[in-house]
Design a protein around this motif. Sequence first.
Motif, mmCIF file in Angstrom:
data_model
loop_
_atom_site.group_PDB
_atom_site.id
_atom_site.type_symbol
_atom_site.label_atom_id
_atom_site.label_comp_id
_atom_site.label_asym_id
_atom_site.label_seq_id
_atom_site.Cartn_x
_atom_site.Cartn_y
_atom_site.Cartn_z
ATOM 1 N N UNK A 392 36.533 44.153 25.333
ATOM 2 C CA UNK A 392 37.163 44.373 26.638
ATOM 3 C C UNK A 392 36.493 43.447 27.645
ATOM 4 N N UNK A 393 37.262 42.528 28.203
ATOM 5 C CA UNK A 393 36.681 41.563 29.140
ATOM 6 C C UNK A 393 37.599 41.293 30.331
ATOM 7 N N UNK A 394 38.535 42.201 30.555
ATOM 8 C CA UNK A 394 39.457 42.043 31.678
ATOM 9 C C UNK A 394 39.105 43.075 32.738
ATOM 10 N N UNK A 395 38.455 42.639 33.803
ATOM 11 C CA UNK A 395 37.973 43.557 34.826
ATOM 12 C C UNK A 395 38.800 43.484 36.105
ATOM 13 N N UNK A 396 40.039 43.008 35.981
ATOM 14 C CA UNK A 396 40.930 42.965 37.122
ATOM 15 C C UNK A 396 41.506 44.349 37.391
ATOM 16 N N UNK A 397 42.115 44.516 38.545
ATOM 17 C CA UNK A 397 42.677 45.808 38.910
ATOM 18 C C UNK A 397 43.891 46.122 38.049
ATOM 19 N N UNK A 398 44.208 47.400 37.860
ATOM 20 C CA UNK A 398 45.375 47.792 37.047
ATOM 21 C C UNK A 398 46.686 47.215 37.554
ATOM 22 N N UNK A 399 46.747 46.841 38.834
ATOM 23 C CA UNK A 399 47.994 46.317 39.396
ATOM 24 C C UNK A 399 48.284 44.913 38.916
ATOM 25 N N UNK A 400 47.279 44.244 38.327
ATOM 26 C CA UNK A 400 47.474 42.883 37.831
ATOM 27 C C UNK A 400 48.403 42.911 36.625
ATOM 28 N N UNK A 401 49.303 41.932 36.544
ATOM 29 C CA UNK A 401 50.327 41.921 35.494
ATOM 30 C C UNK A 401 49.734 42.034 34.090
ATOM 31 N N UNK A 402 48.690 41.260 33.807
ATOM 32 C CA UNK A 402 48.122 41.282 32.465
ATOM 33 C C UNK A 402 46.771 41.945 32.413
ATOM 34 N N UNK A 403 46.374 42.618 33.513
ATOM 35 C CA UNK A 403 45.063 43.223 33.581
ATOM 36 C C UNK A 403 44.994 44.575 32.911
ATOM 37 N N UNK A 404 44.086 45.414 33.404
ATOM 38 C CA UNK A 404 43.881 46.711 32.785
ATOM 39 C C UNK A 404 45.185 47.500 32.717
ATOM 40 N N UNK A 405 45.996 47.356 33.772
ATOM 41 C CA UNK A 405 47.275 48.055 33.762
ATOM 42 C C UNK A 405 48.241 47.475 32.760
ATOM 43 N N UNK A 406 48.094 46.167 32.448
ATOM 44 C CA UNK A 406 48.986 45.543 31.499
ATOM 45 C C UNK A 406 48.764 46.002 30.084
ATOM 46 N N UNK A 407 47.611 46.612 29.830
ATOM 47 C CA UNK A 407 47.308 47.083 28.481
ATOM 48 C C UNK A 407 47.825 48.482 28.210
ATOM 49 N N UNK A 408 48.290 49.139 29.262
ATOM 50 C CA UNK A 408 48.736 50.520 29.112
ATOM 51 C C UNK A 408 50.077 50.589 28.403
#
Length: 408
Positions: A392-408
Motif C-alpha cells: 500500500x503506497x497510495x496516501x492520497x485522499x479517498x476523493x482522488x480518482x485512483x487513490x484510496x477511494x479508487x480501490x474501494x
Amino acid sequence: SIQSTKTMTISQDLFDETILENEECFDLPPLEALRETIDQFCQQLGHSPRQQQVVNGGDLPTTTIDDDENDDVVMTLQSIPGDMAHLTLTHPSTPHGQLERENRMNFRNWLSLLDDCVGVDGVVTLPSPPSPTLTTSLAADTVGADSEDVTIANNNTTAQMTASNDKIAEALAQLATKLQSNNHDALPYLIIFQQSSSIYTLMSFLTTIIQPTDNENTTKEHTINENAPTKEEVYKLQILRQTANTLISILTSSSKENVKCTSLRGEIRDLFIVGLNRLVGLLFRLFVTTTSAGDGAVSPKNVVLDLLKLSISAVRGCEGGKVAFVQSTIDDSFVKVAAKTLTLCNTKRGGVQVLFTILSNTALKVGWEDESAMNMMIIEATCQLLTTLCRYDDFRTPSTAGGAGGAA
C-alpha cells in the motif's frame, strides 16, 4: 483588459497579447510590461503578485522572467500559480522567449502527429516502415531494487531512441525527453500533456502489435511471425517499445522533482487505469511469442521487459491501478492457444496469474546461456511488480480518482 480566468485556461497567445497591449497602451519598457502582465494575471488568479517575484538564491529550479535583461527577478516553480505554469513567462520579442515558445509549439506538434495516427474507432494506423532500418540506443538494463526510481533506471537511454527518418519514433522520443522526471523543465510540458487527450493516444498505441481476437483461429494472425519477424513487424515492435518507455517517463515520479509535477503524474496515472486491462493482455500475448526470432533491441523479450516496467510505473502509488491490474482478464481463446506452448499456473485469468505464468515459464529457461541474462531481468521485474501490487503506497485522499477511494 484581461478576461476572467476562473472559467478559462490562460493561453500563451493571450499572455503575449496582454504584454504587447500593456507595452503599447501604457508606454512601458518590455521588462516592465512583462512584470505588469504577470501581476495582472496573478491578481486574477487570487495570488499576491509581489509574493510571486523572488530573488534567485535557492536550489529550486526557476523560470527566468527576462533572460536578456541582467535582472535577478525570477519565479520559482514552487511559486508559479498552477494556471500559469504552462506559460513561458518571458517577453515574446526576446531571443530566449522566442526559443521557449518554439519549444512549446514543437511539443504540441509532436502530440498532434501522434493523435493523427489514431482513428475515430481507436485503430492505430502507422506509416510504412522507414528505410534504412531504424537504429536505437535502447539497452537492456537491470531492474535494481535500491531506489524508488528503479523502474526507469534506463530512462536516460530509452529516451534517446530516435530515428531521423521516422517522425513517429521521433515524436515518442521527444515526449519521453520532455516529460521524464529528471527534466527540471518538465512542469509546463506535463500541463500541456494533461490538457490534451494524448494519454489515450498512447493507450491506443499499445495495440500496434496485437489486436483483441474473438476466436482461436484468428489469434495467431495478430501475433508475431514465429520464424522471422517481417520488416513491418520489427517496425511495430520498435514503436511499441518506444511507446512503453514514453509512458514510463510520464507515469514515474521522483522525490527530487517539483511537488506539482508529482501531483500531475498522479492524475495522469489515474487516467491510465482504464488501459491496464489492455496492458495485461498485451503482456500475456507478447510473452507467448517470446520464442520468436528477434534482433537485439526489438526482440519480443525486450518488449515484455519494458511492459513489466511500465506496469510497475502505472500501479505504483495508485491503489485503483493495482485493483484494475489484478482484476484484468484475458480472452479464453488466446489462453487455449497459449496452453499449447506454456505451463499455465491455473485457469484463472487475473493479472497476478499472468505474472505467475511468466515467472514459472521463464524460470525454466534461466539455464540457457544465450538468454540467461534477459530471463533473469524478466524474473526480477516480475517479482518487483508483484511486490508493488502487494504494497500500500497510495496516501492520497479517498476523493482522488485512483487513490484510496479508487480501490474501494
